[in-house]
Scaffold this motif. Structure first.
Motif, short mmCIF file in Angstrom:
data_model
loop_
_atom_site.label_atom_id
_atom_site.label_comp_id
_atom_site.label_asym_id
_atom_site.label_seq_id
_atom_site.Cartn_x
_atom_site.Cartn_y
_atom_site.Cartn_z
N MET A 30 0.82 -1.20 0.00
CA MET A 30 0.00 0.00 0.00
C MET A 30 0.85 1.26 0.00
SD MET A 30 -3.18 0.85 -0.16
CE MET A 30 -4.11 -0.54 0.45
N LYS A 31 2.05 1.19 0.62
CA LYS A 31 2.92 2.37 0.66
C LYS A 31 3.28 2.82 -0.75
CE LYS A 31 4.96 1.58 5.21
NZ LYS A 31 6.21 1.31 5.96
N THR A 32 3.60 1.85 -1.62
CA THR A 32 3.96 2.20 -2.99
C THR A 32 2.80 2.89 -3.70
OG1 THR A 32 5.44 0.31 -3.11
CG2 THR A 32 4.76 1.30 -5.19
N LEU A 33 1.60 2.37 -3.49
CA LEU A 33 0.43 2.96 -4.14
C LEU A 33 0.19 4.37 -3.62
CD1 LEU A 33 -1.95 2.65 -6.02
CD2 LEU A 33 -3.25 1.68 -4.13
N ARG A 34 0.30 4.56 -2.32
CA ARG A 34 0.09 5.89 -1.75
C ARG A 34 1.11 6.89 -2.30
NH1 ARG A 34 -4.98 6.41 -0.09
NH2 ARG A 34 -5.56 4.91 1.49
N TRP A 35 2.31 6.43 -2.54
CA TRP A 35 3.34 7.30 -3.09
C TRP A 35 3.07 7.62 -4.55
CZ3 TRP A 35 6.92 6.65 -7.06
CH2 TRP A 35 7.92 7.64 -7.14
N MET A 36 2.55 6.62 -5.29
CA MET A 36 2.34 6.81 -6.73
C MET A 36 1.08 7.59 -7.04
SD MET A 36 4.59 5.61 -8.81
CE MET A 36 3.60 5.43 -10.30
N MET A 37 0.06 7.52 -6.16
CA MET A 37 -1.23 8.09 -6.52
C MET A 37 -1.18 9.57 -6.90
SD MET A 37 -3.29 5.91 -7.01
CE MET A 37 -4.30 7.24 -7.59
N PRO A 38 -0.45 10.41 -6.17
CA PRO A 38 -0.44 11.82 -6.57
C PRO A 38 0.05 12.05 -7.99
CG PRO A 38 0.45 11.54 -4.37
CD PRO A 38 0.31 10.16 -4.95
N LEU A 39 0.83 11.13 -8.54
CA LEU A 39 1.40 11.32 -9.87
C LEU A 39 0.31 11.50 -10.91
CD1 LEU A 39 3.74 11.39 -11.84
CD2 LEU A 39 3.68 8.89 -11.91
N LEU A 40 -0.62 10.55 -10.98
CA LEU A 40 -1.65 10.66 -12.00
C LEU A 40 -2.59 11.82 -11.70
CD1 LEU A 40 -2.70 9.46 -14.61
CD2 LEU A 40 -4.33 8.15 -13.26
N LEU A 41 -2.87 12.03 -10.44
CA LEU A 41 -3.73 13.15 -10.09
C LEU A 41 -3.11 14.46 -10.58
CD1 LEU A 41 -4.77 12.15 -6.48
CD2 LEU A 41 -6.01 11.78 -8.60
N HIS A 72 -4.00 9.07 -23.58
CA HIS A 72 -3.33 8.92 -24.87
C HIS A 72 -1.91 9.46 -24.86
CE1 HIS A 72 -6.76 7.34 -27.07
NE2 HIS A 72 -7.52 8.26 -26.50
N LEU A 73 -1.65 10.50 -24.07
CA LEU A 73 -0.33 11.13 -24.11
C LEU A 73 0.61 10.61 -23.03
CD1 LEU A 73 -1.39 14.83 -24.76
CD2 LEU A 73 -0.77 13.07 -26.43
N LYS A 74 0.07 10.05 -21.97
CA LYS A 74 0.89 9.53 -20.87
C LYS A 74 0.54 8.06 -20.63
CE LYS A 74 2.40 13.74 -19.84
NZ LYS A 74 3.82 14.16 -19.93
N ARG A 75 0.45 7.33 -21.72
CA ARG A 75 -0.07 5.96 -21.65
C ARG A 75 0.78 5.08 -20.73
NH1 ARG A 75 -3.56 3.36 -25.22
NH2 ARG A 75 -4.10 1.31 -24.41
N ASP A 76 2.08 5.21 -20.81
CA ASP A 76 2.94 4.37 -19.97
C ASP A 76 2.67 4.61 -18.49
OD1 ASP A 76 4.04 3.27 -22.20
OD2 ASP A 76 5.90 4.45 -22.13
N GLN A 77 2.53 5.89 -18.12
CA GLN A 77 2.27 6.20 -16.72
C GLN A 77 0.90 5.68 -16.29
OE1 GLN A 77 3.07 10.28 -15.59
NE2 GLN A 77 4.63 10.47 -17.20
N VAL A 78 -0.07 5.83 -17.17
CA VAL A 78 -1.41 5.33 -16.87
C VAL A 78 -1.38 3.83 -16.62
CG1 VAL A 78 -3.70 4.91 -17.85
CG2 VAL A 78 -2.65 7.18 -18.04
N GLU A 79 -0.75 3.10 -17.52
CA GLU A 79 -0.75 1.64 -17.39
C GLU A 79 0.08 1.19 -16.19
OE1 GLU A 79 0.34 -0.02 -21.13
OE2 GLU A 79 -1.63 0.40 -22.03
#
Length: 745
Positions: free
Chosen positions: A1-12, A203-210
């Motif tokens: 869960m720590k990894t997810l909490r750290w990553m979540m702000p990125l897409l937001l 479409h423009l940040k597909r790698d980050q989305v996936e």
């Protein structure tokens, strides 16, 4: 869960940046290949007339749905699809993100967003061009709702409905939210801006989305219970920690737990009642009495027609969210009936009876099943059906009686919501009777007459929408409530209602030994989920312990075998919420309660009851495995799983088994049963062995070890009380039975 909490702000941040970029420039963004990504910039403002025209002429793929919620959206200009392979294949084929919008028919903010955005042709065009749009009724597909609500909570830390979540074509969530307005307000971005930002980001940040979608899916898999380890120690400390937590969150003034908004939490109340019976902690009685009294005297309770609204928006239980849910009323009717059983306070009996009257009048189908929901809105206004002015009261009851009613129920010209009042008693019956110089009994009868007149007048108003689909799990809860109240309140008609509903499920919502989840318009559908099995089996067991008709016990045993076969996790224990399916991203396995008790918690209690009734140790073994599996979650968040704690408390307590022998219709048998049902015994299992005066018994009961060797005593009906693997001498009189019941724990 720590990894997810750290990553979540990125897409937001990525999505927010896309919104900000759009607000600062009108230039079309470029794709990674250098070609412009064409995003329409059309206005989404349309007139009311255009909106209605499109609504009436719109066609999408929901017209054949049975869900009232989906049918509400069948005329939207949005090209909605129901969840299914056709829509999912379209997303894969066109490489479009999926927009999943989840709600239910009584959801106020679902209606608001539908009117503001989904009926808007320009906004609908954006949705249709950029996404494959799927509408889901959370009550029809709670398995999908659980998956994507869990994902939203991981992403944002909160959730609710409407739930709008964006998925990759392989069903992995990457962004979501709840209500979005049509333009930026309330501190929320506008829905068109969200749509544009999400499609650009996809479409423009597909790698980050996936990458993020994959991480969320990993966390969902872990949260769903795969690979979890059970804790070997079942300790009473787990129970006491939950009691302590509830005490700390108790509202000393108004009752209930935590701050506004306030939910009834009937499962927490049942848990505390069981703890009081076993531990005699007087503080628990104060918590329960304060809570149940204030709820019953608040606006959350429909003082005119009976039944509870879903929750209170304030701490005082005064201003409700006006929808009425079957599950809330099932759980609360049972709670008030059992608190009456424990206290013998007639006020609690009255509330339970009024809930049952409401359910029979407005929420029961001619075939016997119970409907799901009454909407909060009528004529586009939330609560309009339930609000009153003094003039409306006086015109209905007359000048003198009307003023007395307004005085008692706080009906003023100022009102509580936009100049209209929510009836709630502010003066007790005793005070009103004294003011009118009549007895309390006479005033109570007069008050009932007033309510009936107001109910009749209210029935002429435009009614809230009724979601008339029938759900197996919620019906199971209401069957339990009617069955238990039938014996507690000595009302044979309640047992008939429970039996009628159970027969409906077994005939209309069952096939080839399996169950369906939903029924509407003559069609049953959807394979039963864990909650369906667990809650309906619990209802069957309650019918058995009330009527001792072997039909109900045999049906419970048969369905338990099906539940074990298709939902039990052989690797790590526990029941999955849903059976295996290709369209499920993960199979969730939750021990926590939600708006209804945890299916795993109910199942644990069922297994313990079946073990003690049948003597089959396989039920006991499975129950203990399930309880051990839940320990880690109970340690982490004890208040979140009080249904599981009710089962754990039962497993840790000395078993209580009560057997009554005698013919069910015999006067002696009925008299002994009435004594048994005077006492609240949360862990006891009851078995009846029909034996007539000649000693002949029903052969179907040979499968119950509890009945072995039990017979009439001197030709009289008898009760055998066993506790902690030791049985007392059988008793045949009411006084003897009362004495024995006083002695046992």
């Amino acid at each position: 869960m720590k990894t997810l909490r750290w990553m979540m702000p990125l897409l937001l941040l990525v999505v927010a940046a896309a919104m900000m970029a759009r607000n600062s420039t009108r230039d079309a963004p470029s794709s990674e290949e250098g070609r412009p990504l064409k995003i329409a910039a059309s206005s989404y403002k349309v007139s009311a007339g255009e909106k209605e025209s499109h609504r009436m002429s719109g066609k999408n793929h929901l017209a054949e749905a049975t869900s009232p919620y989906l049918l509400q959206h069948a005329g939207n200009p949005v090209d909605w699809w129901p969840w299914g392979e056709e829509a999912l294949a379209k997303a894969r084929r066109e490489d479009k993100p999926i927009l999943v919008s989840i709600g239910y028919s009584a959801c106020h903010w679902c209606h608001v967003m539908a009117h503001e955005s989904f009926e808007n042709p320009a906004i609908a065009q954006m949705m249709n061009d950029w996404f494959v749009c799927i509408k889901i009724d959370r009550e029809e597909r709670p398995d999908l709702d659980q998956i994507y609500m869990s994902a939203l909570q991981m992403m944002t830390g909160s959730g609710g409905w409407p739930l709008n979540v964006f998925l990759t074509p392989d069903l992995k969530p990457f962004y979501g939210g709840t209500y979005f307005p049509p333009d930026a307000r309330y501190g929320r971005p506008g829905w068109p801006d969200v749509l544009k930002a999400v499609t650009e980001t996809y479409h423009l940040k597909r790698d980050q989305v996936e990458n993020l979608a994959a991480q969320i899916t990993t966390q969902l898999t872990l949260a769903g219970g795969r690979g979890g380890e059970g804790d070997p120690l079942l300790s009473p400390n787990l129970v006491e920690r939950a009691v302590s937590s509830l005490k700390k969150s108790f509202d000393e003034i108004h009752g209930g737990f935590d701050n506004a908004p306030k939910f009834p939490h009937a499962t927490d109340q049942r848990f505390l009642l069981g703890r009081f019976v076993k531990g005699k902690d007087v503080e628990l009685m104060r918590i329960l009495t304060t809570t149940l009294d204030h709820m019953a005297a608040g606006g959350i309770y429909d003082q005119i027609g009976g039944g509870f609204h879903r929750y209170s928006t304030d701490e005082q239980w005064l201003i409700p969210h006006f929808e009425k849910m079957l599950y809330d009323n099932a759980l609360l009717a049972r709670m008030y009936a059992e608190y009456y059983q424990f206290t013998r306070n007639e006020d609690y009996r009255r509330i339970a009876a009024e809930i049952f009257t409401f359910i029979r009048r407005e929420m029961t189908s001619p075939e016997g099943g119970f409907y799901s929901t009454l909407d909060a809105d009528s004529e586009g206004e939330e609560g309009k059906f339930y609000l009153w002015t003094p003039d409306e009261i006086i015109n209905t009851l007359g000048w003198e009686d009307g003023h007395h009613f307004c005085d008692m129920f706080d009906i003023t010209r100022e009102g509580h919501l936009e100049g209209k009042a929510i009836p709630h008693p502010v003066k007790p019956v005793k005070e009103m009777a004294k003011a009118l110089a009549i007895s309390q009994q006479e005033f109570t009868e007069k008050l009932e007459g007033w309510k009936q007149k107001l109910l009749k007048a209210r029935s002429r108003r435009a009614r809230p929408g009724l979601d008339d689909k029938i759900l197996t799990d919620w019906n199971g809860l209401m069957i339990s409530a009617f069955a238990r109240a039938g014996r507690i309140m000595d009302d044979e008609s309640y047992l008939e209602t429970a039996a009628h509903a159970a027969n409906f499920v077994l005939t209309k919502m069952s096939g080839s030994g399996d169950l369906f989840h939903t029924y509407r318009a003559g069609r049953a559908g959807g394979g039963a989920l864990l909650d369906d099995f667990a809650m309906f089996i619990a209802g069957l067991l309650d019918l058995w312990e009330t009527t001792f008709d072997p039909f109900w016990l045999n049906a419970a045993i048969r369905l338990q075998a099906v539940q074990d076969r298709i939902l039990w996790d052989e690797e790590t224990a526990g029941y999955y919420q849903a059976r295996p399916a290709e369209d499920l991203l993960v199979r969730m396995k939750s021990m926590q309660d939600s708006s209804t008790p945890s299916g795993n918690g109910v199942a644990a209690g069922n297994l313990l009851r079946l073990a003690r009734l049948t003597g089959d140790e396989r039920y006991q073994d499975r129950a203990i495995k399930l309880l051990k599996y839940s320990v880690a979650g109970l340690k982490a968040s004890p208040r979140s799983s009080t249904q599981m704690l009710i089962a754990l408390d039962m497993a840790l307590s000395p078993p209580q088994e009560i057997v009554i022998t005698g013919w069910p219709d015999a006067d002696g048998t009925k008299a002994l049963l009435n004594v048994l049902w005077e006492k609240y015994m949360p862990d006891a299992v009851l078995a009846g062995v029909p034996v007539d005066a000649r000693g002949a018994s029903d052969g179907m009961f040979k499968r119950l070890p509890l009945g072995e060797g039990r017979s009439l005593i001197d030709g009289k009906s008898a009760v055998y009380v066993c506790e902690n693997y030791a049985c007392r001498a059988p008793v045949t009189t009411e006084n003897e039975l009362r004495l024995v019941l006083k002695i046992i724990r």
